[in-house]
Design an enzyme around this catalytic site. Structure first.
Site, PDB file in Angstrom:
ATOM      1  N   HIS A  28       0.815  -1.209   0.000  1.00 49.89           N
ATOM      2  CA  HIS A  28       0.000   0.000   0.000  1.00 49.89           C
ATOM      3  C   HIS A  28       0.849   1.259   0.000  1.00 49.89           C
ATOM      4  CE1 HIS A  28      -4.058  -1.813   1.234  1.00 49.89           C
ATOM      5  NE2 HIS A  28      -4.120  -1.323   0.016  1.00 49.89           N
ATOM      6  N   ARG A  55      -1.780  -7.537 -23.936  1.00 51.94           N
ATOM      7  CA  ARG A  55      -1.484  -8.865 -23.374  1.00 51.94           C
ATOM      8  C   ARG A  55      -2.806  -9.597 -23.113  1.00 51.94           C
ATOM      9  NH1 ARG A  55       2.961  -5.894 -20.426  1.00 51.94           N
ATOM     10  NH2 ARG A  55       4.872  -7.105 -20.717  1.00 51.94           N
ATOM     11  N   ARG A 110      -1.606  -9.323 -28.919  1.00 46.67           N
ATOM     12  CA  ARG A 110      -0.740 -10.503 -28.835  1.00 46.67           C
ATOM     13  C   ARG A 110      -1.602 -11.727 -28.557  1.00 46.67           C
ATOM     14  NH1 ARG A 110       3.995 -10.812 -24.495  1.00 46.67           N
ATOM     15  NH2 ARG A 110       2.260 -11.063 -23.041  1.00 46.67           N
ATOM     16  N   GLU A 119      11.628 -12.599 -28.760  1.00 50.27           N
ATOM     17  CA  GLU A 119      11.955 -12.670 -27.335  1.00 50.27           C
ATOM     18  C   GLU A 119      12.717 -13.939 -26.996  1.00 50.27           C
ATOM     19  OE1 GLU A 119       8.359 -12.527 -24.986  1.00 50.27           O
ATOM     20  OE2 GLU A 119       7.296 -13.884 -26.302  1.00 50.27           O
ATOM     21  N   ASN A 148      11.896  -8.279 -22.038  1.00 53.89           N
ATOM     22  CA  ASN A 148      11.861  -8.961 -20.737  1.00 53.89           C
ATOM     23  C   ASN A 148      12.303 -10.415 -20.899  1.00 53.89           C
ATOM     24  OD1 ASN A 148      10.627  -6.564 -20.088  1.00 53.89           O
ATOM     25  ND2 ASN A 148       8.564  -7.407 -20.101  1.00 53.89           N
ATOM     26  N   ASP A 149      11.658 -11.104 -21.828  1.00 54.84           N
ATOM     27  CA  ASP A 149      12.042 -12.499 -22.035  1.00 54.84           C
ATOM     28  C   ASP A 149      13.346 -12.614 -22.811  1.00 54.84           C
ATOM     29  OD1 ASP A 149      10.245 -14.209 -20.681  1.00 54.84           O
ATOM     30  OD2 ASP A 149       8.665 -13.550 -22.042  1.00 54.84           O
ATOM     31  N   ARG A 152      13.689 -14.202 -14.906  1.00 58.25           N
ATOM     32  CA  ARG A 152      13.296 -12.788 -14.751  1.00 58.25           C
ATOM     33  C   ARG A 152      12.599 -12.517 -13.428  1.00 58.25           C
ATOM     34  NH1 ARG A 152       8.657 -12.109 -19.423  1.00 58.25           N
ATOM     35  NH2 ARG A 152       7.775 -10.427 -18.180  1.00 58.25           N
ATOM     36  N   CYS A 211       8.533  -3.838 -27.103  1.00 60.95           N
ATOM     37  CA  CYS A 211       7.396  -3.712 -26.180  1.00 60.95           C
ATOM     38  C   CYS A 211       7.726  -4.222 -24.781  1.00 60.95           C
ATOM     39  CB  CYS A 211       6.165  -4.418 -26.739  1.00 60.95           C
ATOM     40  SG  CYS A 211       6.414  -6.180 -26.943  1.00 60.95           S
TER      41      CYS A 211
HETATM   42  C1  PEP Z   1       8.561  -9.400 -22.981  1.00 59.25           C
HETATM   43  O1  PEP Z   1       8.882 -10.569 -22.755  1.00 59.25           O
HETATM   44  O2  PEP Z   1       9.380  -8.464 -23.060  1.00 59.25           O
HETATM   45  C2  PEP Z   1       7.148  -9.040 -23.150  1.00 59.25           C
HETATM   46  C3  PEP Z   1       6.781  -7.853 -23.571  1.00 59.25           C
HETATM   47  O3  PEP Z   1       6.226  -9.957 -22.830  1.00 59.25           O
HETATM   48  P1  PEP Z   1       5.852 -10.406 -21.338  1.00 59.25           P
HETATM   49  O4  PEP Z   1       6.515  -9.447 -20.389  1.00 59.25           O
HETATM   50  O5  PEP Z   1       4.373 -10.376 -21.271  1.00 59.25           O
HETATM   51  O6  PEP Z   1       6.419 -11.778 -21.261  1.00 59.25           O
HETATM   52 MG    MG Z   2       7.511 -12.184 -23.107  1.00 63.04          MG
END
Ligand code: PEP
Ligand code: MG
Length: 564
Positions: free
Chosen positions: A192, A295, A331, A423, A446-447, A457, A494
């Site tokens: 919070h 997403r 996606r 990714e 991210n991936d 991650r 993204c």
């Molecule tokens: C990513 O992997 O960078 C991505 C945008 O997808 P997600 O974070 O939903 O795995």
């Molecule tokens: Mg991803």
């Protein structure tokens, strides 16, 4: 001669960006908790319970009154906290403890401890709510003893507020003209404290750990809510300059109006990441030019059965409605790993992040993908989308050209623009074979970072590896952009990397055409891009690619773009 005080740096989890420089104050301590007490005579127990009820009611009424005069999330938090004090289950447990002879103070402690264990066992968001439980316990105990309410100290000049953990009620009552930054020993990014600090837009760092207690009241500190650092006894001139430059930056961000382009006119499309209609409407109120990542799996996390094509189309329409005249990139279901979707019938796997997730699910359940694409096409049709508002669809976790070709075929059959996420490192390396099948790609940093660095991650210990500033990741992005330019394929980003204004400049320099980030990050990225030239971005990209590691890359780029 004045003695120079030693400067120390402490680090925590950065929650709300911003730089503040002021003296530290600590929150008024919580009451000492009773361990037990004399047994209450049987005939006095009803009166003891009445004493508890009166104290609890007073605390609840105070919180409700504050809730009424606060706004937004602060009001909701105060009302929810008051609700905990009125919770029948908690009060019943207190009554049980009093009926077994405990004084009211101890009965409250024991009942709350029981609830805290239950919340902790539930984990996740529930575990973060234990702060709320400790807070109501302490308020009721102070009230029972006739002591002052624990919480915010009275101050008459701007200060940085330190606390073990801020209670929601304290945070919601904050006057941000006086409490100009928040630092807590405990807490998490979704606690919070963090939620309200975001709403109040006051720099905030949580989870600093026991080190925070070394910062005594009255110590001058500089808090950097972007870096998550607290520097004690900073150089006064440097700290004042850092605050001024932050304020200047914040002013530019507030004044920035899209569309995004560098100072010399190089256009970059800035888009938003969303998970439902509500988020899309929030995005529509920003300068986002469309949606760069919808997403879809997040719409169905609680669904036990696969929604029908019509029901799915209704969900997608809500997002399309927010951007009736702009590009939306949908996606396809990225279920699996940390995003379990019940109807995607995921197997129990040893390594779910490396398992049957994303597009791979469709190999064993092709109908699921067909129905989702039908639903997207239906939603696009119902929403009257066309060339003026193109509907792009991309698949997550594409690893081979064959997968790209197959997915693209399914999209084309339905008149949808086909793309893939880059990714998986293999997809970046094989971009020359993958892109000819597609209209666009979008890099999921991210991936891509997780798989390039072989680092989960979700692991806090590996955060130094799962950093999109890793030059290895940037080199894969560079390669993808080079092939994108050769094959005339649009390349977007993204992942979270697109939300970092400095990294956004690097990505632009690498040749990325569009950046998609959370709505809250859009103005910061746009404002930064407007201050640099495309050549600055190119130089920054070269420096980052050439650095030996993530930290060196960031430092090199910061030095190059500092004045911009
Ligand atoms: C990513 O992997 O960078 C991505 C945008 O997808 P997600 O974070 O939903 O795995
Ligand atoms: Mg991803």
């Amino acid at each position: 001669m004045a003695e120079t005080q030693q400067s120390n740096t402490y680090k925590g989890t950065a929650v709300v960006p911003g730089i503040a420089y002021a003296k530290a104050v600590w929150i008024t301590p919580r009451p000492e908790l009773p361990t037990s007490g004399p047994v209450t005579a049987e005939e006095s127990r009803p009166a003891e319970f009445e004493r508890f009820v009166a104290a609890a009611d007073t605390v609840a009424e105070r919180l409700e009154a504050r809730g009424k005069s606060a706004h937004g999330a602060a009001s909701e938090v105060l009302t929810a906290t008051a609700g905990l004090v009125r919770d029948r289950g908690w009060r019943k447990t207190v009554r049980k403890n009093i009926n077994s002879g405990h004084p009211a103070e101890y009965a409250v402690v024991a009942a709350t401890t029981k609830f805290i264990s239950m919340f902790e066992a539930a984990g996740g968001v529930m575990a973060e709510r234990t702060t709320d439980l400790r807070d109501i316990r302490d308020r009721v105990i102070a009230e029972l003893r006739g002591e002052a309410e624990p919480g915010l100290p009275a101050v008459d000049e701007p200060v940085v507020l330190f606390a073990d953990d801020l209670s929601p009620a304290d945070t919601a009552a904050l006057d941000t003209n006086l409490f100009i930054a928040l630092v807590t020993e405990l807490g998490g990014p979704t606690s919070h404290t963090a939620i309200i600090a975001r709403q109040l837009n006051v720099p905030c760092i949580v989870a600093v750990g026991a080190g925070a207690t070394e910062v005594t009241a009255g110590t001058p500190v500089m808090v950097d809510g972007s870096l998550g650092t607290i520097v004690t006894h900073p150089d006064e001139a440097e700290a004042t300059a850092a605050v001024a430059s932050w304020e200047e930056m914040a002013r530019r961000v507030a004044e920035w109006r899209g569309p995004a382009q560098t100072a010399d006119g190089h256009r970059v499309q800035l888009l938003a990441n969303v998970q439902d209609g509500k988020a899309a409407r929030t995005a529509a109120a920003t300068q986002a030019e469309g949606i760069g990542l919808f997403r879809t799996e997040l719409c169905f996390l609680t669904a036990t059965e696969e929604p029908t094509v019509e029901a799915q189309a209704d969900v997608y329409c809500k997002v399309f409605e927010a951007f009736p005249e702009s590009k939306v990139v949908v996606r396809s279901l990225d279920a699996g790993s940390d995003k379990p979707v019940a109807f995607a019938s995921l197997a129990d796997e040893m390594n779910p992040a490396l398992g049957v997730r994303g597009l791979r699910i469709a190999r064993g359940n092709e109908g699921l993908l067909h129905r989702q694409l039908d639903a997207i096409a239906l939603a696009a049709e119902k929403s009257g989308r066309g060339d003026h508002a193109p509907t792009w669809v991309m698949a997550p976790m594409v690893a081979t050209a064959r997968e790209a070709k197959w997915f693209s075929g399914l999209c084309k059959e339905r008149g949808l623009v086909a793309g893939a996420m880059i990714e998986v490192p293999a997809a970046a390396l094989m971009a020359d074979k993958i892109m000819p099948h597609l209209d666009f790609v979008s890099i999921g940093t991210n991936d891509l970072t997780q798989y390039t660095m072989a680092a989960d991650r979700l692991s806090p210990q590996l955060a130094y590896l799962t950093d999109p500033w890793q030059p290895a990741v940037l080199r894969l992005i560079e390669h993808t952009c080079q092939i994108g330019a050769k094959t005339n394929t649009a390349v977007g980003v993204c992942g979270e990397a697109a939300a970092d204004p400095l990294l956004a400049c690097v990505l632009t320099g690498l040749g990325v055409n569009s950046l998609s980030a959370a709505s809250t990050a859009i103005a910061g990225v746009g404002a930064k891009l407007s201050q640099v030239t495309f050549d600055d971005c190119r130089q920054a990209a070269l420096a980052a690619i050439d650095a030996a590691g993530a930290r060196a890359a960031k430092e090199a780029v910061r030095a190059l773009l500092a004045d911009a």
